[in-house]
Design an enzyme around this catalytic site. Structure first.
Site, short mmCIF file in Angstrom:
data_model
loop_
_atom_site.label_atom_id
_atom_site.label_comp_id
_atom_site.label_asym_id
_atom_site.label_seq_id
_atom_site.Cartn_x
_atom_site.Cartn_y
_atom_site.Cartn_z
N GLU A 164 0.81 -1.23 0.00
CA GLU A 164 0.00 0.00 0.00
C GLU A 164 0.84 1.28 0.00
OE1 GLU A 164 -3.08 -0.69 3.00
OE2 GLU A 164 -3.91 -2.32 1.80
N GLU A 168 -4.84 -8.39 -1.90
CA GLU A 168 -5.43 -8.34 -0.56
C GLU A 168 -6.81 -7.71 -0.66
OE1 GLU A 168 -3.07 -6.48 2.70
OE2 GLU A 168 -5.00 -5.77 3.47
#
Ligand SMILES: *[C@@H]1O[C@H](CO)[C@@H](O)[C@H](O)[C@H]1NC(C)=O
Ligand SMILES: *[C@@H]1O[C@H](CO)[C@@H](O)[C@H](O)[C@H]1NC(C)=O
Ligand SMILES: *[C@@H]1O[C@H](CO)[C@@H](O)[C@H](O)[C@H]1NC(C)=O
Ligand SMILES: *[C@@H]1O[C@H](CO)[C@@H](O)[C@H](O)[C@H]1NC(C)=O
Length: 418
Positions: free
Chosen positions: A202, A320
């Site tokens: 991220e 994810e």
């Protein structure tokens, strides 16, 4: 796309009927499937679950739902866990999560102390840096090996960088591969099978707590590719490279792929949390609202187009996805209702030619497939297992003329018809 279909067309249909007070009763409905050709093809091991680094003192909304479910402290000998993995035969597991960019590996010249994560309000995500001892890595690999699990490991992508003094959460400088290289060398020396190495979590686009410039990231992927080629040399293993494990941002992803260039990034991993925060009182309604669920189709479509245009040598994966962020929704993300979201996601991702879908989390948080305390499977565990056993890689174009509350997906079956 080549596809072998016998005359007794071996296909499987998944019907999802979203129950809701709003749903009209269904009249006669026809479902049409174009079985002549596949519109997309998933990996044989499309279903994937994540293991995370969160320690017991990771809390959201006054609850601390991770218990001892971390990569570092999970009871790896629990028989339910072992049997759950064995039930899949080959479950794909992605090791990663928010804290991965502050993990060091206790190996090589660069290894010193091996501290545990500790709460630190000034630290990234509220924690100090942590570490993976090689003894723990050995134990994890014994489990993975004995259960046939397929491993993607997310490496620390902030190593060597420092926070910009002027530009928000941006981290500057190039990635330092020294500790990662020692870790990869150790892994190969033990003959542990890591199917793919992923860099970072991220950090794409504007990032979550930290971000890295896309062009710099592209260069770092070339550096990782060089490490992999060098370490694995003529070994039988040829792990794939995954990046960036972050939220989709068209320009960032395009720049990263343009910079890393052909043949470097094998799969472009992006994350989905389309249900909003875990404490949203509306969560249970969103999960059953087809118009809400449809909105994220645009992200799958955009990610697919960007990969086709700027990285045709690679393919998109969901690296994810937990539905609701901040550890999921208590009593919702682990309940039967969650499968209306989850199975629809598996269908949607396949339709948009995503090869793999990693569910956050195998265990830990409220969105766990296995209960964090008892290890007893939640309903979504069985949804995952059924998908893995029944739905083959060939995705067929499927429509229905019924209510929007009826969702239908069809794939060629996993095993050849008898
Ligand atoms: C986690 O494990 C530790 C050490 O075995 C134990 O003391 C603690 O109670 C466990 N925590 C939970 C939430 O199960
Ligand atoms: C387990 O490890 C052994 C020894 O390295 C290897 O031969 C075998 O292929 C591994 N099995 C799996 C499923 O990875
Ligand atoms: C930020 O400022 C500190 C102190 O002035 C300096 O040591 C450091 O190098 C700067 N960092 C960057 C990335 O420019
Ligand atoms: C979750 O369910 C448990 C057991 O039914 C209940 O005690 C608890 O209050 C619920 N929590 C929330 C946040 O709904």
């Amino acid at each position: 796309m080549p596809l072998s279909l016998s005359f007794a067309v071996p296909l499987l249909l998944l019907f999802l009927l979203l129950f809701s007070g709003l749903s009209p009763t269904l009249g006669a409905t026809s479902v049409s499937i174009k079985a002549a050709t596949a519109i997309a093809k998933t990996d044989d091991n499309f279903v994937c679950a994540t293991m995370d680094w969160w320690p017991p003192d990771k809390c959201n909304y006054g609850m601390c739902p991770w218990g001892n479910a971390s990569i570092l402290n999970l009871d790896l000998s629990n028989p339910i866990l072992v049997n759950a993995l064995k039930a899949f035969g080959s479950l794909r597991i992605r090791i990663g999560g928010s804290l991965q960019d502050q993990v060091s590996y206790q190996v090589g010249d660069s290894a010193h102390a091996c501290p545990d994560f500790k709460v630190d309000k000034h630290g990234l995500f509220g924690f100090t840096e942590g570490c993976l001892p090689m003894q723990r890595w050995d134990e994890l690999n014994r489990l993975f090996n004995s259960t046939g699990s397929i491993i993607s490991f997310g490496l620390n992508a902030l190593a060597g960088r420092s926070k910009s003094n002027s530009s928000g959460n941006l981290y500057e400088g190039r990635w330092d591969p020294t500790n990662a290289r020692d870790f990869i060398e150790y892994t190969l020396s033990k003959d542990y099978a890591v199917e793919s190495w992923e860099l970072g979590n991220e950090l794409s686009g504007s990032g979550v707590s930290a971000s890295v410039d896309a062009v710099q990231y592209g260069k770092d992927m070339i550096a990782l590719k060089n490490v992999i080629d060098d370490v694995y040399g003529r070994s039988k293993q040829h792990p794939k490279l995954l990046a960036p494990g972050g939220f989709f941002d068209e320009k960032w992803f395009a720049d990263m792929l343009r910079t890393s260039g052909p043949g470097v990034v094998d799969a472009v991993t992006h994350h989905i949390y389309n249900l909003g925060p875990g404490n949203d009182k509306d969560l249970i309604r969103k999960i059953q609202d087809p118009y809400y669920l449809d909105q994220v189709a645009q992200t799958f479509d955009d990610a697919l187009s960007t990969v086709r245009q700027f990285g045709p040598w690679s393919s998109p994966w969901i690296g994810e996805s937990g539905g609701a962020y901040n550890s999921g929704g208590k009593n919702v993300s682990n309940a039967f209702v969650d499968s209306f979201w989850y199975l629809d996601q598996l269908g949607m991702a396949s339709t948009y030619d995503h090869k793999v879908y990693c569910r956050q989390a195998l265990i830990g948080g409220n969105y766990c497939l296995l209960d964090t305390t008892t290890f007893v499977p939640n309903p979504d565990f069985y949804s995952a297992l059924l998908w893995h056993q029944l739905m083959g890689p060939g995705v067929l174009h499927t429509t229905n003329d019924g209510s929007p509350y009826l969702r239908a997906y069809a794939h060629c079956s996993k095993k050849k018809a008898r």
